[in-house]
Design an enzyme around this catalytic site. Structure first.
Site, short mmCIF file in Angstrom:
data_model
loop_
_atom_site.label_atom_id
_atom_site.label_comp_id
_atom_site.label_asym_id
_atom_site.label_seq_id
_atom_site.Cartn_x
_atom_site.Cartn_y
_atom_site.Cartn_z
N GLU A 1 59.29 49.24 -3.47
CA GLU A 1 59.53 47.81 -3.69
C GLU A 1 59.22 47.01 -2.45
O GLU A 1 58.64 45.93 -2.51
CB GLU A 1 60.99 47.58 -4.11
N GLU A 2 59.61 47.56 -1.31
CA GLU A 2 59.52 46.80 -0.06
C GLU A 2 58.07 46.54 0.38
O GLU A 2 57.82 45.69 1.21
CB GLU A 2 60.28 47.52 1.07
N HIS B 1 65.69 49.40 -6.53
CA HIS B 1 64.72 50.19 -5.76
C HIS B 1 65.41 51.16 -4.79
O HIS B 1 66.44 50.85 -4.20
CB HIS B 1 63.68 49.31 -5.06
N HIS C 1 67.71 43.06 5.87
CA HIS C 1 66.57 43.65 6.59
C HIS C 1 66.87 43.86 8.08
O HIS C 1 65.97 43.76 8.91
CB HIS C 1 65.28 42.85 6.38
CO CO Z 1 64.37 44.28 0.87
ZN ZN Z 2 65.61 44.82 -2.07
#
Ligand code: CO
Ligand code: ZN
Length: 331
Positions: free
Chosen positions: A194-195, A62, A303
């Site tokens: 994606e997130e 992603h 993250h």
């Molecule tokens: Co992520």
């Molecule tokens: Zn990821």
């Protein structure tokens, strides 16, 4: 490769705003893919045609990174925001948010400094642009930001924002460049959003209709001071996913990956993650389903704006993908 990692991790790409990342990737794959296409959602599809007999294999990484969106602007000239993806409030104080128009806001919490814990919600956090009033504000409701931080090369490891999942994008680019021949039609898909819930991969997998699908993404790393009960260590090889919260990997695909790594003396680890998921979750369930799995790069401080990965794990992931793609599928 590190120059590409620097360029991609420093590029701006919160969910839905991946165009700068996509442009960099396009320049690197234009000459090596048989076809390149961007779909309506913004996913970038690159196809490398196989020599016949093989399957349709979809690889996904992603392009988006976690970010935030302005939800309210006060008369005093401060902004509230909401998260785009899994943003941990503890990582935000003193952090810098870079907006599409170049505006940069500093984040703090209302009762700073303080001795209690950071609030678990985003409600007490705000963005400060140094503005005097609402009229003076460089952003408005709906504007989107990503976190700003330069890439740092520490030799064997690298630190950057958005290694989740620009490192997966780099692995796909390098694999595509080095793949001279495969029995399989291989679709290298650089996905969006994606997130916020594997949305790009959901539609991309419908378009590709793969037999086999592999997400290349980061995972957590257990080797930190208060050791986590998680048997994946940075630098000990890419991790072959067994399961995460969104997917049980196809046992045949998982075994094919393990046997290929063993046959080529490529270090690897087995991954069982109880939090989070990857694009493989969506690819597994498209149409009548595909044999899905994932190859993960161990990542410390995931993250946060200072994610850390080992270059050895990246190189071994490329080796393993190349060995897999050059061999007949054993599922
Ligand atoms: Co992520
Ligand atoms: Zn990821």
């Amino acid at each position: 490769m590190k120059n590409l990692i620097k360029a991609l991790t420093e590029a701006y790409g919160p969910p839905g705003y991946e165009h700068a990342v996509r442009e960099i990737i396009q320049t690197h794959i234009a000459d090596v893919a048989d076809s390149v296409e961007v779909d309506a959602l913004g996913n970038l599809h690159a196809v490398k045609k196989g020599a016949g007999e093989g399957l349709t294999i979809m690889l996904a990484a992603h392009m988006d990174e976690i970010g935030l969106m302005v939800s309210y602007v006060s008369d005093k000239g401060f902004a509230r925001f909401t998260a785009l993806g899994g943003v941990f409030p503890d990582t935000l104080i003193g952090n810098r948010a870079l907006f599409t128009n170049g505006a940069m806001g500093v984040i703090n919490a209302e009762n700073w400094p303080r001795h209690d814990k950071v609030d678990g919600s985003h409600k007490t956090l705000y963005l400060d642009f140094g503005a005097k009033s609402k009229d003076d504000m460089p952003v408005r409701v709906g504007d989107v930001a990503a976190f700003q931080r330069p890439f740092v090369d520490l030799g064997n490891v690298m630190v950057a924002k958005s290694l989740d999942d620009r490192i997966g994008c780099v692995i796909l680019i390098e694999t595509l460049k080095q793949l001279d021949q495969s029995p399989h039609d291989v679709h290298f898909v650089f996905t969006v959003q994606e997130e916020v819930g594997v949305r790009g991969a959901t539609t991309a997998a419908y378009k590709v209709h793969p037999d086999v699908s592999i997400a290349v993404d980061v995972t957590d790393s257990g080797d930190v001071p208060e050791r986590k009960n998680f048997e994946v260590n940075m630098g000990a090889g890419p991790a072959i996913k067994v399961m995460d919260r969104g997917m049980l990997a196809h046992p045949g695909l998982k075994n094919w990956m393990v046997e290929t790594a063993n046959a080529h003396n490529i270090p690897y680890q087995m991954e069982i993650l109880t939090l989070g998921s990857t694009d493989a979750q969506a690819m597994q369930l498209a149409h009548e389903g595909s044999a899905a799995g994932a190859l993960s790069i161990p990542c410390r401080h995931i993250h946060t704006p200072s994610e850390m990965v080992s270059i050895d794990d990246v190189e071994n992931a490329i080796k393993l993908l190349l060995a897999l793609l050059k061999s007949p599928a054993k599922l």
